[in-house]
Design a protein around this motif. Structure first.
Motif, short mmCIF file in Angstrom:
data_model
loop_
_atom_site.label_atom_id
_atom_site.label_comp_id
_atom_site.label_asym_id
_atom_site.label_seq_id
_atom_site.Cartn_x
_atom_site.Cartn_y
_atom_site.Cartn_z
N LEU A 26 -5.40 -8.56 8.40
CA LEU A 26 -5.71 -7.41 7.55
C LEU A 26 -5.10 -7.66 6.18
O LEU A 26 -3.89 -7.85 6.06
CB LEU A 26 -5.14 -6.12 8.15
N GLU A 27 -5.93 -7.65 5.20
CA GLU A 27 -5.39 -7.90 3.86
C GLU A 27 -5.12 -6.58 3.17
O GLU A 27 -5.93 -5.67 3.21
CB GLU A 27 -6.39 -8.72 3.06
N ALA A 28 -3.93 -6.49 2.55
CA ALA A 28 -3.57 -5.25 1.85
C ALA A 28 -4.40 -5.11 0.58
O ALA A 28 -4.61 -6.10 -0.14
CB ALA A 28 -2.10 -5.27 1.50
N LYS A 29 -4.88 -3.88 0.38
CA LYS A 29 -5.66 -3.62 -0.84
C LYS A 29 -4.71 -3.65 -2.04
O LYS A 29 -3.65 -3.01 -1.98
CB LYS A 29 -6.31 -2.24 -0.71
N PRO A 30 -4.99 -4.33 -3.08
CA PRO A 30 -4.05 -4.34 -4.21
C PRO A 30 -3.93 -2.96 -4.85
O PRO A 30 -4.90 -2.22 -4.97
CB PRO A 30 -4.67 -5.35 -5.19
N LEU A 31 -2.69 -2.60 -5.21
CA LEU A 31 -2.44 -1.28 -5.81
C LEU A 31 -2.85 -1.30 -7.27
O LEU A 31 -2.66 -2.30 -7.97
CB LEU A 31 -0.96 -0.93 -5.71
N ASN A 32 -3.40 -0.16 -7.75
CA ASN A 32 -3.69 -0.09 -9.18
C ASN A 32 -2.43 0.33 -9.94
O ASN A 32 -1.37 0.59 -9.32
CB ASN A 32 -4.89 0.84 -9.46
N GLU A 67 -0.87 3.73 -8.83
CA GLU A 67 -0.29 3.64 -7.49
C GLU A 67 1.03 2.87 -7.52
O GLU A 67 1.97 3.20 -6.81
CB GLU A 67 -1.29 2.97 -6.53
N ARG A 68 1.09 1.88 -8.39
CA ARG A 68 2.34 1.10 -8.49
C ARG A 68 3.44 1.94 -9.15
O ARG A 68 4.62 1.80 -8.86
CB ARG A 68 2.11 -0.19 -9.26
#
Ligand code: SF4
Ligand code: SF4
Length: 165
Positions: free
Chosen positions: A11-17, A20-21
């Motif tokens: 499962l690949e983590a969705k990159p945070l925008n 969100e960061r």
């Protein structure tokens, strides 16, 4: 055949925008929920200082009733003990002696009547089984205590106070 244990699911983590960061919108959202609850009517109460009303169907502590002349209604027939699924009721029948007509309604009465409140599940079957309308679960909650023996309630705690008290 490929064994099931060798199968891997990645499962690949969705990159945070950017927002969100920064966590700021999430913090603001959390705070807004907290603040909203400040102005809502609380659903909890400050027990035991505050107490809720019991419903009409509430089954609480048992009481052994007296008749209109103040005599104990229970005739030690044993039906309540027989119907009790928790085997919480113990009784010993006594025979009324001459001169005790004002104390006991019929020739037989419960010389000993005990309910083990740690066993009782407050099902109300004893109340339903009683042909003399002698026992009702119309009391309050069972108070907490420290010793097991203090949860065995005898006639001193179960029988209603005499009429003139
Ligand atoms: S309420 Fe139920 S469990 Fe409790 S003494 Fe009566 S019959 Fe037994
Ligand atoms: S409480 Fe009722 S059922 Fe139980 S022994 Fe007395 S008369 Fe019988």
């Amino acid at each position: 055949m490929e064994s099931l244990t060798n199968k891997k699911k990645v499962l690949e983590a969705k990159p945070l925008n950017f927002w969100e960061r920064a966590y700021l919108p999430a913090i603001a959202q959390g705070l807004s929920i907290t603040i909203k609850h400040f102005f809502k009517k609380p659903v909890t109460i400050r027990y035991p200082e505050e107490k809720r009303e019991f419903s009409e169907n509430y089954r609480g502590l048992h009481s052994l009733k007296r008749d209109e002349e103040g005599r104990e209604r229970c005739t030690a027939c044993g039906l309540c003990a027989l119907s009790c699924p928790a085997e919480a009721i113990t009784m010993i029948a006594g025979e009324r002696q001459p001169g005790e007509e004002k104390l006991y309604r019929e020739e037989k009465y419960a010389a000993v009547y005990e309910i083990n409140m740690l066993r009782c599940i407050f099902c109300g079957l004893c109340e339903e089984a009683c042909p003399k309308e002698a026992i009702y679960l119309d009391g309050d909650i069972v108070p907490s205590d420290f010793l097991r023996k203090d949860f065995i309630y005898g006639k001193d705690k179960l029988v209603e106070a005499p009429l003139n008290q």
